[in-house]
Design a protein around this motif. Structure first.
Motif, PDB file in Angstrom:
ATOM      1  N   UNK A   1     -23.381 -70.736 -33.021  1.00  0.00           N
ATOM      2  CA  UNK A   1     -24.697 -71.326 -32.772  1.00  0.00           C
ATOM      3  C   UNK A   1     -25.673 -70.258 -32.265  1.00  0.00           C
TER       4      UNK A   1
ATOM      5  N   UNK B   1     -15.950 -69.910 -29.945  1.00  0.00           N
ATOM      6  CA  UNK B   1     -16.329 -69.542 -31.308  1.00  0.00           C
ATOM      7  C   UNK B   1     -17.515 -70.380 -31.788  1.00  0.00           C
ATOM      8  N   UNK B   2     -17.560 -71.639 -31.368  1.00  0.00           N
ATOM      9  CA  UNK B   2     -18.721 -72.456 -31.725  1.00  0.00           C
ATOM     10  C   UNK B   2     -19.981 -71.919 -31.053  1.00  0.00           C
TER      11      UNK B   2
ATOM     12  N   UNK C   1     -25.686 -66.998 -32.897  1.00  0.00           N
ATOM     13  CA  UNK C   1     -26.118 -66.153 -34.022  1.00  0.00           C
ATOM     14  C   UNK C   1     -27.196 -66.860 -34.828  1.00  0.00           C
TER      15      UNK C   1
ATOM     16  N   UNK D   1     -27.507 -78.754 -30.788  1.00  0.00           N
ATOM     17  CA  UNK D   1     -27.771 -77.657 -31.715  1.00  0.00           C
ATOM     18  C   UNK D   1     -29.113 -77.845 -32.418  1.00  0.00           C
TER      19      UNK D   1
END
Ligand SMILES: Cc1cc2nc3c(=O)[nH]c(=O)nc-3n(C[C@H](O)[C@H](O)[C@H](O)COP(=O)(O)OP(=O)(O)OC[C@H]3O[C@@H](n4cnc5c(N)ncnc54)[C@H](O)[C@@H]3O)c2cc1C
Ligand SMILES: NC(=O)c1ccc[n+]([C@@H]2O[C@H](COP(=O)([O-])OP(=O)(O)OC[C@H]3O[C@@H](n4cnc5c(N)ncnc54)[C@H](OP(=O)(O)O)[C@@H]3O)[C@@H](O)[C@H]2O)c1
Lengths: 234, 450
Positions: free
Chosen positions: A30, A25-26, A32, A4
């Motif tokens: 990330x 969802x992660x 966004x 990330x």
């Protein structure tokens, strides 16, 4: 987290990114974030790296979506529980699956792609733990050590195709992988590692330790004669 | 989980302290990396938890002795930024500095900012922080449109002015007690460029301060004064009055953004510790500016965040730490009260390095326990010299108590329960919204039965 932090640097520099991870969802969170930080475009795809049959599909999807790849970073991994692995080959095999075989599988496709293309960069996160086997951590160490050795050969092969293969060897990094451990002086933040990776890519380096001082720590560790080393409690 | 266990270098992990490095407490910490995680209440049946931002509070509001801190700093992702409207949604661990990095170049600034940019959005909401523009803009909470509150029972409450408005106002200035803020949506302020038209005026005493402030607050977005704490008598309260507006346009050639172009002499680190050097410093600081007025155009960083130029300046006070004391006093009594406080400090002679004086405006905050009130606020730093310091602060409390002022929890490590409860009349109402698994060292202290 290292991935990330590295992706943020590329986002800030305005790159288009294609993120691959197993948790939807992660991935979205990330993606966004990277968009707000300035990425030209961010695409995502789901992949559990143990699902080898999907590797080729996933890579092709990335190539098609981005209209070709210039750079890949392989940064997934898990930290095995050494003691549990000593009691279970199944567990050891699984850890090798995640940390070694999946990486080798991905690299098999990617190497051919970049070789054909005649340019590009492949960066892979290995570990200082792969530089020498130690009783406290040799399952992870040998899994990463295999990756290091594999990359060494791959670098040799792809050099003539103008493809840069980078082995990144972080020391202790403060991420979810190491949560619950006591963090002392030698620990680095993922942003620091990201910085090293970003610069290594820019400068077309071969092997980078992150932070840099691990090169010397590992040099010393590797120099200790086996006769003595085997007696140490490391 | 033993990993690298044979050669681990254990050094006390200093992250989980407050900025004043006082008090020092034993506590554990867990990191929240993702907004969709649940709170680790299963591990702590008998222990309380407390969200932790970036530890820029001075006292014990961000500490939880014997309990567990939930480090929220790694929930640091942006979610959406609309460059047309200036509405930003991000996770609560994003630092204000990180927001500015992304938004300034696109023409948006924080609507309200404290004197350091290294605070998280969650921390800014939980203390409902204020800045140099309070007289015009109110508090940070006035620009929070919505947020999600994660409770220990797993409930996720979306809060805004019209949705769960009670939790909205209990959480703004709620000292982290109502749950973990996972993300928030903020209304930013439009700017033309990252520069401030600044004017610094040397003034001679408190009366001049109040005159200058009243006049400046009409036409200047940002105003604040740095007070020479050791001046007495006729000169009581003298200092530098700093006022500024967002620059309409950049004058002349583009000034280079640089944090080294400091307007303030923040260099004498080792001088901070004893009374004599303080005296010299305060006086040099006051006379630093030879002319009575100087105008200049400055980059936003030295204007808003002069102290951020020295990272970790808090360590200069030594391992015993230091106290920050910030009070708010109501308009009617403010002249006398501020005078009285400065006099008491002058008398004891263990003066403060930083004394910051400002008028608060009357824009109400949505927050139930918000600190600002119409009137004036004074913020002071004191090295921790044990009983002597505590005694002086008790004396200052007495002044505040008498006139119905209050003390800022974000900067407090020692106020008495009576003073908190008198200053924050809504504290009982607050109890209904506190998460049963959450508590802080501060909250236990200020709600203790006398
Ligand atoms: C140099 C300096 C200058 C300052 N100037 C000002 C100023 O001008 N005006 C002003 O108002 N303040 C000022 N402050 C104080 C500072 O702005 C506040 O203490 C701020 O709240 C600190 O934020 P933090 O992220 O570090 O949070 P922390 O200090 O870690 O925590 C503060 C509170 O927020 C809660 N919290 C943190 N994250 C969350 C979350 N995700 N959900 C729920 N609760 C949470 C904590 O429980 C705690 O109660 C200054 C501080 C410094 C060091
Ligand atoms: N942290 C250190 O001290 C350290 C030191 C040396 C090397 N490294 C290496 O650095 C790299 C990055 O690690 P990190 O420290 O950033 O830790 P991290 O945040 O835990 O990242 C590891 C990532 O790998 C993903 N992953 C694990 N198993 C997977 C699977 N089967 N399929 C798909 N994704 C999977 C995880 O996904 P989920 O989020 O879904 O779990 C996670 O995002 C790893 O290769 C690690 O071995 C780390």
């Amino acid at each position: 987290m290292i991935a990330q932090a590295t992706a943020r640097l590329f986002a800030e520099a305005g790159y288009s990114l294609y993120l691959v991870a197993r948790n939807q969802s992660k991935l979205e969170a990330v993606a966004d974030d990277l968009k707000v930080r300035g990425a030209e475009a961010v695409h995502t795809a789901n992949l559990d790296v143990l699902d080898y049959s999907q590797h080729k599909v996933a890579i092709n999807a990335a190539i098609n979506t981005l209209d070709g790849l210039d750079l890949v970073l392989i940064a997934h991994g898990t930290l095995p529980e050494q003691k549990a692995c000593e009691q279970s080959f199944d567990l050891t095999q699984k850890e090798f699956g995640i940390n070694t075989l999946s990486t080798i599988s991905l690299l098999t496709y990617l190497a051919n792609y970049f070789e054909d293309k005649g340019q590009g960069t492949i960066a892979v996160i290995s570990s200082v733990a792969g530089d020498r086997g130690r009783q406290s951590n040799y399952v992870y160490g040998s899994a990463k050590g295999t990756v290091t050795l594999y990359l060494q050969g791959l670098r040799n092969r792809l050099h003539k195709s103008n493809v840069n293969v980078i082995t990144v060897k972080p020391g202790f990094v403060d991420t979810p992988m190491t949560s619950g451990m006591n963090k002392g002086l030698l620990w680095a933040k993922p942003e620091k590692i990201a910085d090293t990776i970003f610069r290594a890519i820019d400068r077309r380096r071969d092997v980078v330790y992150a932070p840099w001082f691990w090169r010397y720590i590992m040099l010393i560790i590797r120099m200790i004669p086996e006769l003595l080393f085997k007696r140490l409690n490391l | 989980m033993p990993y690298y266990s044979g050669w681990r270098f254990d050094v006390a992990y200093e992250r989980y302290q407050s900025w004043g490095r006082y008090p020092k407490v034993e506590q554990e910490a867990r990191i929240l990396y993702w907004g969709d995680e649940s709170l680790p209440t299963y591990e702590c049946e008998d222990k309380t938890i407390l969200p932790f931002g970036n530890g820029r509070s001075y006292g014990d509001v961000c500490l939880n002795e014997g309990g567990i801190l939930l480090d929220c700093r790694h929930m640091d992702r942006f979610i959406k930024f609309d460059t047309e409207t200036g509405i930003l949604r991000c996770e609560a661990g994003v630092l204000l500095s990180e927001i500015l990095q992304v938004t300034v170049s696109r023409g948006w600034f924080l609507p309200v900012t404290p004197g350091t940019q290294f605070v998280t959005v969650g921390g800014a909401i939980a203390n409902d922080v204020h800045g140099k523009n309070h007289h015009k803009a109110g508090t940070f909470g006035c620009y929070v449109r919505r947020f999600e509150l994660l409770r220990s029972d797993g409930a996720r409450i979306i809060c805004s002015n019209d949705e769960n408005a009670d939790f909205f106002s209990a959480t703004i200035g709620g000292l982290g007690l109502t749950g973990v803020i996972t993300w928030a949506e903020l209304q930013l302020h439009h700017i033309n460029n990252p520069f401030i038209d600044q004017e610094i005026i040397r003034y001679r005493n408190l009366d001049e301060f109040f005159e200058l402030a009243r006049e400046s607050d009409q036409t200047y977005e940002h105003t604040v004064a740095w007070v020479d704490c050791l001046a007495t008598g006729e000169q009581l309260g003298r200092g530098l009055f700093i006022r500024g507006n967002y620059a309409e346009r950049i004058e002349g050639k583009l000034p280079q953004p640089s944090t080294t172009r400091l307007t303030f002499p923040v260099d004498p680190p080792f001088a901070l510790i004893n009374g004599l050097t303080l005296k010299v410093f305060n006086s040099v600081y006051y006379h630093k500016q030879w002319s009575k007025r100087t105008k200049s155009q400055v980059y936003y960083e030295p204007f808003f965040y002069p102290l951020d130029a020295i990272r970790a300046w808090n360590k200069l006070y030594g391992s015993k730490g230091f106290f920050q004391y910030q009070c708010a006093v109501p308009t009617e009594q403010m002249k006398n009260a501020i005078g009285e406080i400065l006099e008491r400090i002058g008398k004891v002679g263990i003066g403060s390095f930083l004394a910051v004086l400002k008028l608060f405006g009357d824009k109400p905050s949505p927050g139930l326990l918000s600190f600002p009130m119409p009137g004036a606020t004074l913020a002071l730093d004191f090295p921790n010299s044990g009983a002597k310091t505590l005694h002086l602060l008790d004396q200052l409390d007495a002044v505040i108590r008498e006139i119905g002022g209050r003390i800022y929890p974000a900067k407090d490590a020692r106020m008495r329960p009576e003073d908190f409860q008198a200053g924050y009349q809504h504290w009982k109402t607050m109890e209904a919204y506190i998460d049963p698994h959450i508590s802080s060292s501060l909250w236990r202290r200020v709600t203790a039965q006398p």
